[in-house]
Scaffold this motif. Structure first.
Motif, PDB file in Angstrom:
ATOM      1  N   GLY A  13      -0.483   4.356   1.647  1.00  0.00           N
ATOM      2  CA  GLY A  13      -0.649   4.351   3.100  1.00  0.00           C
ATOM      3  C   GLY A  13      -2.072   4.600   3.556  1.00  0.00           C
ATOM      4  O   GLY A  13      -2.295   5.100   4.658  1.00  0.00           O
ATOM      5  N   ARG A  14      -3.056   4.225   2.713  1.00  0.00           N
ATOM      6  CA  ARG A  14      -4.452   4.492   3.058  1.00  0.00           C
ATOM      7  C   ARG A  14      -5.288   3.217   3.104  1.00  0.00           C
ATOM      8  O   ARG A  14      -6.487   3.239   2.869  1.00  0.00           O
ATOM      9  CB  ARG A  14      -5.060   5.483   2.065  1.00  0.00           C
ATOM     10  CG  ARG A  14      -4.527   6.909   2.207  1.00  0.00           C
ATOM     11  CD  ARG A  14      -5.428   7.908   1.497  1.00  0.00           C
ATOM     12  NE  ARG A  14      -5.466   7.645   0.066  1.00  0.00           N
ATOM     13  CZ  ARG A  14      -4.587   8.127  -0.807  1.00  0.00           C
ATOM     14  NH1 ARG A  14      -3.600   8.896  -0.382  1.00  0.00           N
ATOM     15  NH2 ARG A  14      -4.684   7.853  -2.082  1.00  0.00           N
ATOM     16  N   ASP A  45       0.852  -1.192   0.000  1.00  0.00           N
ATOM     17  CA  ASP A  45       0.000   0.000   0.000  1.00  0.00           C
ATOM     18  C   ASP A  45       0.886   1.239   0.000  1.00  0.00           C
ATOM     19  O   ASP A  45       1.179   1.817   1.048  1.00  0.00           O
ATOM     20  CB  ASP A  45      -0.912  -0.040   1.230  1.00  0.00           C
ATOM     21  CG  ASP A  45      -1.646   1.272   1.464  1.00  0.00           C
ATOM     22  OD1 ASP A  45      -1.900   1.989   0.486  1.00  0.00           O
ATOM     23  OD2 ASP A  45      -1.955   1.557   2.636  1.00  0.00           O
ATOM     24  N   ARG A  51      -6.190  -0.090   5.639  1.00  0.00           N
ATOM     25  CA  ARG A  51      -6.023  -0.745   6.928  1.00  0.00           C
ATOM     26  C   ARG A  51      -6.936  -1.956   7.005  1.00  0.00           C
ATOM     27  O   ARG A  51      -7.847  -2.109   6.175  1.00  0.00           O
ATOM     28  CB  ARG A  51      -6.289   0.217   8.081  1.00  0.00           C
ATOM     29  CG  ARG A  51      -7.688   0.779   8.197  1.00  0.00           C
ATOM     30  CD  ARG A  51      -7.759   1.764   9.353  1.00  0.00           C
ATOM     31  NE  ARG A  51      -9.048   2.413   9.486  1.00  0.00           N
ATOM     32  CZ  ARG A  51     -10.063   1.957  10.204  1.00  0.00           C
ATOM     33  NH1 ARG A  51      -9.938   0.804  10.865  1.00  0.00           N
ATOM     34  NH2 ARG A  51     -11.208   2.609  10.280  1.00  0.00           N
TER      35      ARG A  51
END
Length: 342
Positions: free
Chosen positions: A54-55, A51, A57
Motif C-alpha cells: 500500500g505504498r 501493491d 501511488r
C-alpha cells in the motif's frame, strides 16, 4: 522517504519499472514510491502487480523523453514529461529522491534545473560503481554529466565522491586519484595537470594519478575524470564484462567435463556475475544537486529498479548532501579553492 520514479524511462518501461517499484515498496518499509508517467498504462500494470504494501501511488505525466531526444530542448518543448515531473516533485518537497532509467542527459538536466546545485558545487557529476578484485567497489566520477569540466569541477567531484563512499560504507576513504595516461605526476593533459595541483595543495588524501587498468585493482576508493573519459570507460567496462560472461557461457557448454565443472562452480560464478552487474546498486548517483537522483541503466530490470529505490531511500536517511556540504566547506576553507560556476 518518498521516491519519485520515472515509470516511462528505460528500454523495458513501464512494465519492469512498475514491477521493481512494487517490489521495493514491499521490501523497503521506509519507502513510499511515486510512479510518474502515463496513468492509464501504469494503473493497468498495477492491477496485475498488486501493491500489497500500500505504498505505491501514481502521478500523471503525458510526455516521455526518449533516448534519441535532445534532453534540454525536449524538456522545454514537451512540457509535462515523466522525468521533468519527477524533478518538479522533488523541488516542491513532495519527493525526497528521484530515480530514472531513461535518457541520462534528460535526468541530469531535469535534476539540475529543478533541484539546483549544492552549496559550493560548480557542476554535478555522475558517480558510478566499478567492481574490484578486492571486494569494495571503486567510485568513478564523472561518467557522463560534464564532458568539458574545469579543474575546480573535478576537485569538487573528488570531495563529493569521497564523502559518498564514507557515508555508504561508514568509514573514511583510503585514497582518491586522478585518472591519466600514466601514474607519474607529470603525465596527462592540461586539465589533469591543473586538477592534480589542486588536489596536491588540499588537505584531501590524494594519491596522485592512476591508469585506467588500476581502477579494478581495489587499491583506491575514488577515481576522478572528465565526463567524456568516464563515459567511455564505463561503456568499455560494460562491454568487456558482457563479452567475458558470454565467452564463459560458450566455453563451459562445449564439453561434458566443462558442464560438470560449471555446475560445481555455479555459486562462485554467480557471485562474480553479481559483482560486475550494475543491478546491485540500481544505477549511478548524480552528486552535486540539491536532492537525491539515481540514474539507472537503460536496460535495467525490475531488480535494478528495486535496488535503485532502496539506495535512494538509504541516501535520504543518511543525509548524504548535508555531509557533502559540510565537507566541501571544510576542505575549501583550508585549500582556498574557488567554486567554478561555468
Amino acid at each position: 522517504m518518498r521516491i519519485a520514479v520515472d515509470a516511462m524511462g528505460g528500454d523495458r518501461a513501464p512494465r519492469v519499472v512498475v514491477e521493481g517499484a512494487v517490489r521495493a515498496a514491499g521490501e523497503t518499509p521506509e519507502a513510499e514510491v511515486i510512479l510518474v508517467g502515463r496513468r492509464q498504462q501504469i494503473e493497468e500494470l498495477l492491477r496485475s502487480l498488486p501493491d500489497a504494501a500500500g505504498r505505491v501511488r501514481v502521478e500523471h505525466a503525458d510526455e516521455v523523453v526518449s533516448m534519441a531526444d535532445s534532453p534540454v530542448e525536449t524538456l522545454r518543448k514537451k512540457g509535462n514529461t515523466s522525468i521533468g515531473r519527477c524533478a518538479e516533485l522533488a523541488r516542491a518537497g513532495d519527493a525526497d529522491a528521484i530515480v530514472s532509467a531513461g535518457n541520462t542527459g534528460a535526468a541530469v538536466a531535469a535534476a539540475a534545473l529543478a533541484m539546483g546545485r549544492l552549496e559550493g558545487i560548480g557542476k554535478p557529476g555522475i558517480a558510478a560503481h566499478f567492481p574490484t578484485i578486492k571486494g569494495p567497489n571503486c567510485i568513478v566520477i564523472d561518467v557522463g554529466a560534464n564532458v568539458k569540466p574545469k579543474p575546480e569541477h573535478l576537485f569538487d567531484y573528488g570531495i563529493m565522491a569521497a564523502e559518498y563512499v564514507t557515508t555508504i560504507r561508514g568509514k573514511p576513504t583510503l585514497d582518491r586519484v586522478m585518472m591519466s595516461v600514466g601514474a607519474e605526476d607529470a603525465k596527462g593533459n592540461e586539465l589533469v595537470k591543473q586538477t592534480h595541483a589542486l588536489f596536491s595543495g588540499s588537505p584531501l588524501n590524494f594519491a596522485g594519478n592512476v591508469e585506467g587498468r588500476d581502477i579494478f585493482s581495489g587499491k583506491v576508493d575514488v577515481v576522478v575524470c572528465d565526463g567524456f573519459v568516464g563515459n567511455v570507460l564505463l561503456k568499455v567496462a560494460e562491454g568487456v564484462a558482457e563479452a567475458v560472461v558470454g565467452m564463459l557461457r560458450t566455453q563451459l557448454t562445449e564439453r561434458l567435463a566443462y558442464r560438470i565443472g560449471a555446475r560445481l562452480c555455479a555459486p562462485a560464478l554467480e557471485r562474480v556475475y553479481r559483482g560486475i552487474s550494475s543491478s546491485a546498486y540500481g544505477g549511478a548517483q548524480l552528486l552535486g544537486v540539491n536532492g537525491i537522483c539515481i540514474i539507472s541503466h537503460g536496460s535495467s530490470d525490475a531488480e535494478a529498479i528495486c535496488n535503485a529505490i532502496r539506495v535512494a531511500t538509504d541516501l535520504c536517511k543518511k543525509q548524504i548532501n548535508r555531509h557533502i556540504i559540510e565537507t566541501v566547506r571544510s576542505v575549501k576553507s583550508k585549500s582556498d579553492v574557488k567554486t567554478a560556476t561555468m
